[in-house]
Write a protein that holds these residues in place. Structure first.
Motif, short mmCIF file in Angstrom:
data_model
loop_
_atom_site.label_atom_id
_atom_site.label_comp_id
_atom_site.label_asym_id
_atom_site.label_seq_id
_atom_site.Cartn_x
_atom_site.Cartn_y
_atom_site.Cartn_z
N ARG A 239 96.10 33.35 -42.87
CA ARG A 239 95.93 32.70 -40.88
C ARG A 239 96.20 31.48 -41.34
O ARG A 239 96.46 31.08 -41.90
N GLU A 265 92.29 33.96 -45.79
CA GLU A 265 90.96 34.87 -45.48
C GLU A 265 89.93 34.63 -46.23
O GLU A 265 88.92 34.21 -45.99
N SER A 270 88.89 29.87 -41.85
CA SER A 270 90.41 30.55 -41.76
C SER A 270 89.62 31.77 -40.64
O SER A 270 90.02 32.25 -39.71
N ASP A 271 87.94 31.63 -40.95
CA ASP A 271 87.32 32.26 -39.60
C ASP A 271 86.77 31.34 -38.45
O ASP A 271 85.87 32.22 -37.83
#
Length: 395
Positions: A239, A265, A270-271
């Motif tokens: 990402r 990820e 990344s989240d």
């Protein structure tokens, strides 16, 4: 009854009034008596639910002996700097969410607060409602902090999230962010990395104990990110995030910068999506510690301001662990750092450049990730190749 004042009654200033009014019981429990907003400085009187608090005369606040804490939410550095100095010299604690003022003049204002036996606190200047500065200076005080990195700007994170999830272009999502009120009519400070840059300077100041001059910190935003790079990164398990990053280097040197990065990820960062922020602090004893939450907005930012107000009133002493040296020496260019780099170039005849590189996609355009090289070498490679995009990879 403890009384405070607010400088500026915009989004955050109004939020402070709302938080004080909505949370009277828990605030009173902590302070032992009620807290109220007595006065709010505005440029011009206007019809407003809080009109009864408004004044256009700063001296009413400066010389009011009942007001013990002033919350500065004006923004910018001109009026905010002058009013903050005068409040501190008048023996009033000052709390702020003004990251530009803290990044540029924080060292001076902290010293002025110390001389006048009051506090200058600014938890809300980094990460909005996320508590990160207090844990950094107290909860992690037994650590040597070696690195801090994070998503420090909600507007750019919202734009990048939409580009990933909906395949929309930067221009399309910026317009949506402005419609939702996440981006200003002039979004330069956000999308060019300036806002995140001011915040990483404050984090570096506190972590390393020396002034980091924002003018020395390279700040790259997201305006150059193409949807092609977002798509390529996604297909290969990455990402794209805009990160502010500061590091302790050998010999007591330090560095800081803001730039887009490819993040695996598998990395929790990344989240972190939409308008949320996250900050990772790496200490030599704790390892990596991550702080996550809403990094902006009326009530989250106001919550951090009011928490600082409560701390000022509970302690009624200068916090010696908040501060740093005015010495700006020892700052090193981030081009000396080694990273893997992502490149997208406009040709497939790259045998020399691709030696030891991880090729992601190849055709009329080629995307690849280099081995670990310095930023200087990445710049040289970019000058040699017909480069369409390049950015660091966070390992």
């Amino acid at each position: 009854m403890i009384k405070i004042a607010i400088l500026g009654l915009g989004t955050v200033g109004t939020g402070v009034v709302k938080v004080v009014e909505a949370n009277t019981v828990p605030i009173q429990h902590k302070l032992g008596q009620p807290l109220s907003v007595k006065t709010a400085l505005v440029r011009k009187l206007r019809a407003d639910p809080y009109q009864h608090l408004m004044t256009e005369n700063f001296r009413e606040i400066e010389h009011d002996g009942e007001i013990r804490v002033v919350v500065e939410t004006i923004g910018g550095v001109e009026a905010a700097y002058e009013y903050t100095r005068r409040c501190l010299m008048a023996g009033k604690h000052v709390v702020t969410a003004n990251k530009q003022l803290v990044a540029e003049h924080g060292c001076e204002l902290l010293e002025l607060a110390r001389k006048n036996h009051v506090n200058y606190l600014f938890e809300a200047s980094v990460g909005g409602g996320i508590p990160v500065l207090h844990p950094l200076t107290q909860c992690m005080a037994a650590n040597r902090v070696d690195e801090i990195y994070g998503i420090l700007n909600g507007t750019t994170n919202f734009i990048l999230t939409k580009m990933v999830k909906e395949g929309a272009s930067f221009a399309e999502v910026l317009k949506l962010a402005q419609e939702k009120g996440y981006a200003e009519a002039d979004p330069t400070a956000d999308v060019e990395g300036i806002d995140a840059g001011r915040k990483i300077c404050i984090l570096a100041d506190l972590a390393f104990g020396h002034q980091v001059d924002p003018a020395q910190v390279p700040m790259e935003g997201i305006t150059g990110i193409d949807l092609k790079d977002v798509e390529i990164a996604g297909r290969h398990g990455y990402r794209i995030k805009l990160l502010g990053r500061c590091l302790r280097l050998e010999g007591g040197r330090r560095t800081a910068y803001v730039a887009p990065h490819l993040i695996s990820e598998e990395n929790p960062m990344s989240d972190v999506n939409d308008v949320f922020n996250a900050v990772v602090v790496r200490g030599n004893a704790t390892g990596e510690v991550m702080f996550y939450g809403k990094g902006a907005g009326e009530l989250p930012t106001a919550s951090a301001c009011v928490a600082d107000v409560i701390e000022c009133l509970q302690e009624e002493r200068h916090r010696p662990e908040i501060g740093w040296s005015a010495d700006t020496g020892g700052f090193a260019s981030p081009l000396t750092l080694k990273n893997r780099w992502y490149f997208r170039v406009g040709t497939d005849t790259l045998s020399e450049a691709l030696h030891s590189a991880k090729v992601l996609e190849q055709g009329t355009e080629t995307a690849f990730i280099t081995p670990s090289i310095t930023g200087t070498d990445a710049e040289r490679l970019a000058a040699y190749l017909p480069t369409l995009a390049k950015m660091r990879v966070l390992d």
